[in-house]
Motif scaffolding. Structure first.
Motif, PDB file in Angstrom:
ATOM      1  N   LEU A  41       0.796  -1.228   0.000  1.00 47.27           N
ATOM      2  CA  LEU A  41       0.000   0.000   0.000  1.00 47.27           C
ATOM      3  C   LEU A  41       0.830   1.281   0.000  1.00 47.27           C
ATOM      4  O   LEU A  41       0.553   2.205  -0.763  1.00 47.27           O
ATOM      5  N   GLY A  42       1.849   1.357   0.864  1.00 44.26           N
ATOM      6  CA  GLY A  42       2.591   2.602   1.020  1.00 44.26           C
ATOM      7  C   GLY A  42       3.868   2.657   0.201  1.00 44.26           C
ATOM      8  O   GLY A  42       4.220   1.713  -0.511  1.00 44.26           O
ATOM      9  N   ASP A  43       4.563   3.787   0.327  1.00 46.43           N
ATOM     10  CA  ASP A  43       5.814   3.995  -0.390  1.00 46.43           C
ATOM     11  C   ASP A  43       6.893   4.448   0.587  1.00 46.43           C
ATOM     12  O   ASP A  43       6.609   5.158   1.559  1.00 46.43           O
ATOM     13  N   PRO A  44       8.135   4.079   0.338  1.00 47.62           N
ATOM     14  CA  PRO A  44       9.224   4.552   1.200  1.00 47.62           C
ATOM     15  C   PRO A  44       9.535   6.011   0.931  1.00 47.62           C
ATOM     16  O   PRO A  44       9.189   6.558  -0.127  1.00 47.62           O
ATOM     17  N   LEU A  45      10.177   6.641   1.898  1.00 48.13           N
ATOM     18  CA  LEU A  45      10.575   8.035   1.705  1.00 48.13           C
ATOM     19  C   LEU A  45      11.653   8.154   0.641  1.00 48.13           C
ATOM     20  O   LEU A  45      11.704   9.127  -0.103  1.00 48.13           O
ATOM     21  N   GLU A  46      12.542   7.140   0.595  1.00 49.80           N
ATOM     22  CA  GLU A  46      13.595   7.100  -0.414  1.00 49.80           C
ATOM     23  C   GLU A  46      13.416   5.845  -1.271  1.00 49.80           C
ATOM     24  O   GLU A  46      13.011   4.799  -0.752  1.00 49.80           O
ATOM     25  N   PRO A  47      13.694   5.909  -2.561  1.00 50.68           N
ATOM     26  CA  PRO A  47      13.483   4.753  -3.426  1.00 50.68           C
ATOM     27  C   PRO A  47      14.419   3.593  -3.079  1.00 50.68           C
ATOM     28  O   PRO A  47      15.501   3.787  -2.521  1.00 50.68           O
ATOM     29  N   THR A  48      13.974   2.391  -3.414  1.00 51.14           N
ATOM     30  CA  THR A  48      14.800   1.190  -3.259  1.00 51.14           C
ATOM     31  C   THR A  48      15.302   0.747  -4.623  1.00 51.14           C
ATOM     32  O   THR A  48      14.771   1.150  -5.657  1.00 51.14           O
ATOM     33  N   ASP A  49      16.314  -0.115  -4.612  1.00 49.89           N
ATOM     34  CA  ASP A  49      16.893  -0.586  -5.876  1.00 49.89           C
ATOM     35  C   ASP A  49      15.894  -1.436  -6.660  1.00 49.89           C
ATOM     36  O   ASP A  49      15.831  -1.369  -7.891  1.00 49.89           O
ATOM     37  N   ILE A  50      15.158  -2.273  -5.949  1.00 47.81           N
ATOM     38  CA  ILE A  50      14.095  -3.082  -6.559  1.00 47.81           C
ATOM     39  C   ILE A  50      12.799  -2.649  -5.883  1.00 47.81           C
ATOM     40  O   ILE A  50      12.611  -2.859  -4.684  1.00 47.81           O
ATOM     41  N   SER A  51      11.933  -2.007  -6.622  1.00 50.51           N
ATOM     42  CA  SER A  51      10.735  -1.413  -6.039  1.00 50.51           C
ATOM     43  C   SER A  51       9.608  -2.426  -5.931  1.00 50.51           C
ATOM     44  O   SER A  51       9.656  -3.520  -6.521  1.00 50.51           O
ATOM     45  N   LYS A  52       8.568  -2.025  -5.222  1.00 43.86           N
ATOM     46  CA  LYS A  52       7.382  -2.884  -5.130  1.00 43.86           C
ATOM     47  C   LYS A  52       6.744  -3.068  -6.510  1.00 43.86           C
ATOM     48  O   LYS A  52       6.149  -4.119  -6.794  1.00 43.86           O
ATOM     49  N   HIS A  53       6.900  -2.082  -7.385  1.00 41.22           N
ATOM     50  CA  HIS A  53       6.389  -2.198  -8.752  1.00 41.22           C
ATOM     51  C   HIS A  53       7.155  -3.278  -9.517  1.00 41.22           C
ATOM     52  O   HIS A  53       6.562  -4.051 -10.282  1.00 41.22           O
ATOM     53  N   ASP A  54       8.473  -3.335  -9.302  1.00 37.24           N
ATOM     54  CA  ASP A  54       9.292  -4.375  -9.935  1.00 37.24           C
ATOM     55  C   ASP A  54       8.878  -5.759  -9.440  1.00 37.24           C
ATOM     56  O   ASP A  54       8.819  -6.720 -10.213  1.00 37.24           O
ATOM     57  N   VAL A  55       8.610  -5.864  -8.141  1.00 39.79           N
ATOM     58  CA  VAL A  55       8.223  -7.146  -7.546  1.00 39.79           C
ATOM     59  C   VAL A  55       6.877  -7.596  -8.098  1.00 39.79           C
ATOM     60  O   VAL A  55       6.698  -8.765  -8.478  1.00 39.79           O
ATOM     61  N   ALA A  56       5.914  -6.694  -8.146  1.00 38.05           N
ATOM     62  CA  ALA A  56       4.605  -7.031  -8.699  1.00 38.05           C
ATOM     63  C   ALA A  56       4.725  -7.444 -10.161  1.00 38.05           C
ATOM     64  O   ALA A  56       4.093  -8.417 -10.614  1.00 38.05           O
TER      65      ALA A  56
END
Length: 410
Positions: A41-56
Motif C-alpha cells: 500500500l505505502g511507499d518509502p521516503l527514499e526509493p529502493t533498488d528493486i521497487s514494489k512495482h518491480d516485484v509485482a
C-alpha cells in the motif's frame, strides 16, 4: 577481497527506519546493499533498488492489480511469488552475494519463499518476530537458512530490536565473506544415514569411495538433513546417490513432524541421477522428544534416543505400505536405480535382543519388497544385516559396475 553485496528485503512503507538501520550496519562493515521493497500500500521516503512495482511485475501484475486482490493475504501471496522470481533473477545476474530479509508473519512468509529460491551455499538470513516458532513448518525452511528473533521489533525502533538487527547485519556480512564455493573437481556422492550407532555402512563406504576418486557427503536423516539432500539432488549436484536411510520417508508416510518434506525420494530420480537405495531404518517412526507417544503406538517397542528424539516402530502392514510407495517413487525415476534388500535387519536396534527387534514385521517388509520391486526396480537381496560387511560389498560391486559402464561418471 571483492566487496560483497547483501540483498535486503522488507516492507519499506512500514519499516523504513529499521531497514535503513540495517543498511547502514551492513555498509559499516564494508559491504554493499541491494534493497528490495515488498510493500503493497505505502511507499518509502527514499526509493529502493528493486521497487514494489518491480516485484509485482515479476509476478505478472501491476501493484494496482495486487491491491485489487482486496485481501492482505492474497496480496502478499502475489508479492511473495514476485519477490521469489525477482530474487532468482537478481542472483543469476550476479547482483548480490547474500540475503537478509525481515518480517512479522507476513514478511516471514514471503522471506521463506525467497530463501527457498536461492541455491544452497548462498547465505540467507531472516530476522523475524516468529523465528523458531512452531508456526513455521520444516518444509518451508531452506536447508541452510539462518533465523534471528526480532525481539521487541513489532512496532517502532528501540535498543532491543536494534540489537537483533545489528547482529543479523553482522551475521550475513560475515557469512558472505567467509563462504566458499564448493569444490567440484571431484564427483560428489550424496549418502543418507543416521548416527553411526544405528547405521554403520558410511564408515566403510566413505573411505572406499574416496579411494575411487569421489567426494562423499553424508546427510543426517532426521528432517533437515534430508531436505538438504533432496535440495542438492534436485539441483543435479550428485554423480550418484546412496540413499540407504529411509527413516524420513517412513516418517513422512506416517505424518511425523520429523519429516523432510513431500518430495523425499523423488529429486534424484527426477533429474536422472543414478540411485542406489536400501530400506535402512524404514522400521522406525520418530517423535520429537517433547511429544507424548500416541495411544496407538503404546504397545510397540520404543527407543528413547535422547531428549530431542525418540522412536517407536512400524507394524507389518505399515511397512508393506511404505515399501509399495517407495517402489512407486523409484519406478518413476528417469535415471538408473538399484535396490538392496538386507534381509536380516535394517538398523542396529532391529536385531535380536534390541529394542526395535520385530522379526514378524521385518519378514513382512522383506516379503513385500520381493513382490513389488522385481520387474519395476532392479533388486539385490542380501543375506545379511544392513550393518554387516556384506551389505557394503554388494553396494561397492554395483557401484563399480556402474562406473565401468559409464552410468556413474568420474
Amino acid at each position: 577481497m571483492t566487496t560483497k553485496t547483501i540483498l535486503l528485503i522488507g516492507t519499506y512503507d512500514t519499516k523504513e527506519p529499521e531497514m535503513r538501520f540495517i543498511e547502514q550496519a551492513i555498509k559499516a562493515q564494508g559491504a554493499d546493499v541491494l534493497t528490495m521493497d515488498v510493500s503493497v500500500l505505502g511507499d518509502p521516503l527514499e526509493p529502493t533498488d528493486i521497487s514494489k512495482h518491480d516485484v509485482a511485475q515479476a509476478a505478472g501484475m501491476t501493484i494496482e492489480d495486487v491491491i485489487a486482490q482486496g485481501d492482505e493475504n492474497k496480496a502478499f501471496r502475489v508479492m511473495s511469488d514476485g519477490a521469489s522470481k525477482a530474487v532468482t533473477q537478481a542472483y543469476a545476474d550476479g547482483r548480490f552475494d547474500g540475503m537478509l530479509a525481515t518480517g512479522g508473519t507476513m514478511g516471514t512468509d514471503l522471506a521463506l519463499d525467497c530463501a527457498q529460491a536461492l541455491p544452497m551455499g548462498v547465505p540467507k538470513y531472516i530476522v523475524s518476530t516468529v523465528s523458531f516458532s512452531p508456526l513455521i513448518p520444516p518444509h518451508r525452511l531452506a536447508p541452510d537458512i539462518q533465523m534471528i528473533l526480532w525481539a521487541g521489533g513489532l512496532y517502532g525502533m528501540n535498543s532491543i530490536c536494534q540489537s537483533s538487527l545489528a547482529q543479523a547485519a553482522g551475521a550475513v556480512v560475515g557469512a558472505t565473506k567467509a563462504a566458499t564455493i564448493p569444490d567440484r573437481s571431484k564427483p560428489l556422492i550424496g549418502m543418507t544415514s543416521l548416527g553411526s550407532s544405528c547405521l554403520r555402512y558410511m564408515k566403510t563406504l566413505k573411505p572406499a569411495l574416496e579411494e575411487r576418486g569421489f567426494e562423499v557427503a553424508v546427510f543426517h536423516s532426521t528432517g533437515m538433513g534430508g531436505m538438504a539432500f533432496e535440495k542438492l539432488a534436485g539441483e543435479g549436484a550428485f554423480a550418484c546417490v546412496m540413499d540407504f536411510c529411509m527413516q524420513e520417508f517412513g516418517n513422512l508416510m506416517a505424518g511425523s513432524v520429523v519429516s523432510s518434506g513431500e518430495d523425499r525420494v523423488t529429486n534424484a530420480g527426477r533429474v536422472g541421477t543414478p540411485q542406489l537405495v536400501a530400506p535402512g531404518a524404514l522400521d522406525l517412526l520418530d517423535f520429537a522428544g517433547w511429544q507424548d507417544i500416541p495411544d496407538q503406538y503404546a504397545d510397540r517397542p520404543f527407543h528413547e534416543h535422547n531428549r530431542l528424539i525418540k522412536s517407536s516402530v512400524f507394524n507389518g502392514d505399515e511397512r508393506r505400505a511404505w515399501v509399495r510407495e517407495l517402489a512407486n517413487r523409484l519406478e518413476a525415476a528417469t535415471g538408473p536405480v538399484h535396490f538392496f534388500l538386507p534381509v536380516h535387519g535394517v538398523e542396529a536396534w532391529d536385531k535380536e535382543g534390541e529394542e526395535a527387534y520385530d522379526p514378524e514385521a521385518l519378514a513382512e517388509m522383506m516379503d513385500e519388497a520381493r513382490k513389488v520391486m522385481p520387474g519395476r526396480v532392479p533388486m539385490t537381496e542380501i543375506d545379511a544385516h544392513i550393518n554387516d560387511a556384506a551389505f557394503c560389498d554388494h553396494v561397492l560391486a554395483q557401484f563399480d559396475e556402474w562406473v565401468a559402464e559409464g552410468v556413474v561418471t568420474t
